[in-house]
Write an enzyme that holds these catalytic residues in place. Structure first.
Site, mmCIF file in Angstrom:
data_model
loop_
_atom_site.group_PDB
_atom_site.id
_atom_site.type_symbol
_atom_site.label_atom_id
_atom_site.label_comp_id
_atom_site.label_asym_id
_atom_site.label_seq_id
_atom_site.Cartn_x
_atom_site.Cartn_y
_atom_site.Cartn_z
ATOM 1 N N HIS A 1 -4.116 -13.778 -9.388
ATOM 2 C CA HIS A 1 -4.362 -15.220 -9.343
ATOM 3 C C HIS A 1 -5.220 -15.506 -10.458
ATOM 4 C CE1 HIS A 1 -2.373 -14.835 -5.553
ATOM 5 N NE2 HIS A 1 -2.156 -16.054 -5.818
ATOM 6 N N GLU B 1 10.034 -13.276 -0.157
ATOM 7 C CA GLU B 1 9.105 -12.373 -1.090
ATOM 8 C C GLU B 1 8.732 -11.070 -0.457
ATOM 9 O OE1 GLU B 1 5.279 -14.079 -1.851
ATOM 10 O OE2 GLU B 1 5.328 -14.968 0.328
ATOM 11 N N CYS C 1 10.043 -19.338 -7.603
ATOM 12 C CA CYS C 1 8.699 -19.828 -7.742
ATOM 13 C C CYS C 1 7.646 -18.724 -8.018
ATOM 14 C CB CYS C 1 8.243 -20.437 -6.556
ATOM 15 S SG CYS C 1 7.730 -19.452 -5.200
#
Ligand code: PEP
Ligand code: MG
Length: 537
Positions: free
Chosen positions: A185, A426, A497
């Site tokens: 992240h 996912e 995404c």
């Protein structure tokens, strides 16, 4: 000059002073054994805290305005709270060290505030924790995180999402971390902020602390401490070239993203907090394809209330106007942990209670999110999607709660709009079940970061596994094709995404597979539009 390498996660060149971020050491302080000495230490630290807070208040008033500065004012008032002071004195009398008395009494008060049936008081629990931690840090000699004026490059061992959320984003020129991976992240944040950054850098925090100028070349992955004149000149030239390249992309601003054969794509932005919606618009995003709503939960000490969530979503919806906005419900767990949810430590957090799994087992957490999303739906063009779906029943259960929440709101006289419900694909299970899920979903958005991790059984956070984390792996490409095909057959749209959505090597391939939406860091939109517009596909 000293130089080294890291794994580049965003191109560009940054030059400036380095700031080293270290996690605060929290060795347990020991009492001197004399309550009078401890009380005197506490009183002195409280005085220092008062001075620090009043300086902070003045600064916040100028930089952020009266309203935001009031947060600091609340903490100043808490410093005078007699109940808190009595609690600390009692703990010291009972043999506690001043620092522990400050911290533990603060925690007790914070828990009492958090349990109150009043949103304002709930929110105060974070303030009392912050205030008592300040006294604790003063007593332990923890200087905290000192930031210079102006912009800087941030160097750290690693950064947790809860730490990055508290940083002054507009002043960071680059991240350089010794750990982290290209899909961590910190890397995602670097891409959102369009700043050249390196992870897995062979940099010494001590040396970085001593250097005057740090330069990062996000094209090659090199870093330079106190670069010599010649190197500096080369880096500055590269910086100017990159700026010129960015300027050249401006001719794609305001254009439709259509291939030469007429295939239309929607190029959207991934965002974390509501403020990022402005960046999305500034980058000419055609919508928000992924709002990582968990960022509203990080860097704080309690759950955001329904009203806070509503305000955040409403802001994004209003900022984006008629452009579509896809809000992903909370994806806490794995690398994004918060202590206040009381979740157990897990052996295997990436395979644990995360994403939709938390929401389906904690309606107290899920319901306010959905109510906030439906309430905000009246202000724009919102869709919702769920992370980590692995079974059809999970999607059905989540949809069920959406329907109940919407009718409750209607019964309360609160206006809502239809909110298309999609699935973040996912997990390999969701990819394999795409045909079944497509019967229940309004759209698919593929999270390639996690889909790669779970398909290849490679931890996306593990810096040592870089060569095995292959987003072009044939198994992954087969799943990606299968997902788009299932969506096309069912007449629903499919997008990407994950980080792969901005990969120029994949754009044409995604179009050929049948994807019609790509969502990415705002800074990548114009260059992707160029590829789409030049494509014969
Ligand atoms: C993904 O997994 O690809 C994704 C977009 O979600 P996150 O990176 O937040 O897990
Ligand atoms: Mg994911």
């Amino acid at each position: 000059m000293k130089t080294g390498f890291g794994l580049p996660v965003f191109p560009g060149v940054a030059i400036g002073p380095a700031v080293v971020y270290r996690k605060t050491e929290r060795a347990l302080p020991v009492s001197s054994g004399d309550p009078k000495v401890e009380q005197a230490k506490f009183d002195a630290a409280r005085e220092t805290a008062r001075e620090q807070l009043s300086a902070l208040y003045e600064k916040a008033k100028v930089e952020l305005g009266e309203e935001k500065a009031a947060i600091v004012e609340v903490q100043m008032l808490m410093l005078e709270d007699l109940d808190y002071l009595d609690g600390v004195a009692a703990a010291i009398e009972g043999g506690a060290a001043a620092a522990m008395a400050a911290l533990d009494t603060g925690e007790e008060f914070a828990q009492v505030f958090a349990a109150m049936d009043d949103e304002y008081m709930n929110a105060r629990s974070a303030d009392i924790r912050d205030m008592s931690r300040r006294i604790y840090d003063i007593l332990c000699g923890n200087a905290g995180f000192q930031l210079p004026e102006g912009s800087f490059l941030l160097v750290a061992e690693d950064l947790a999402p809860s730490e990055t959320i508290q940083l002054p984003r507009d002043r960071i020129l680059a991240f350089v971390t010794r750990q982290g991976s290209s899909s961590s992240h910190t890397a995602i944040l670097a891409r959102t902020l369009n700043i050249p950054s390196l992870v897995q850098a062979n940099i010494s925090l001590e040396e970085a602390e001593d250097c005057e100028i740090l330069a990062v070349d996000g094209f090659t992955g090199s870093w330079y401490m106190d670069p010599d004149q010649e190197t500096l000149a080369v880096l500055k030239e590269k910086q100017a070239e990159a700026a010129a390249d960015r300027a050249a992309l401006e001719s794609y601003r305001g254009r439709e993203s259509v291939t030469k054969s007429g295939k239309k794509l929607l190029l959207c932005a991934n965002i974390g907090c509501p403020e990022d919606a402005e960046a999305a618009l500034a980058a000419d995003a055609e919508g928000v394809g992924l709002m990582r709503s968990e960022f509203l939960y990080l860097g704080r000490d309690n759950l955001p209330t329904e009203d806070e969530l509503f305000e955040a979503y409403k802001k994004v919806a209003e900022t984006m106007g008629s452009r579509p906005v896809v809000i992903r419900t909370l994806d806490i767990g794995a690398d994004k942990q918060v202590s206040y949810m009381g979740l157990d430590q897990e052996e295997n957090p990436a395979l644990g209670l995360r994403g939709l799994r938390i929401c389906l087992t904690r309606e107290d957490i899920f319901r306010p999110q959905l109510r906030a999303i439906y309430r905000a739906s009246a202000y724009g063009n919102l869709s919702v999607m769920f992370p980590m779906v692995a079974s059809v029943w999970e999607l059905k259960a989540a949809k069920d709660l959406c329907a109940r929440v919407r009718s409750e709101l209607e019964a309360e006289g609160i206006p809502t709009r239809e909110v298309p419900i999609g699935v973040m694909v996912e997990t390999p299970a969701a990819a394999v079940l795409a045909r079944e899920l497509a019967k229940e979903a309004a759209f698919f958005s593929v999270g390639t970061n996690d889909l790669t991790q779970y398909t290849l059984a490679v931890d996306r956070q593990n810096a040592k596994l870089g060569q095995f984390y292959d987003p072009y792996h044939p198994a992954l490409l087969a799943l990606l094709a299968q997902i788009a095909q299932a969506a096309n057959e069912a007449g629903i749209w499919a997008g990407i995404c994950g980080e792969l959505g901005a990969d120029p090597k994949m754009t044409e391939r995604f179009i050929a597979m049948g994807y019609t939406e790509l969502s990415m860091a705002p800074g990548r939109i114009l260059e992707t539009r160029k590829i789409v517009c030049e494509s014969e596909a």
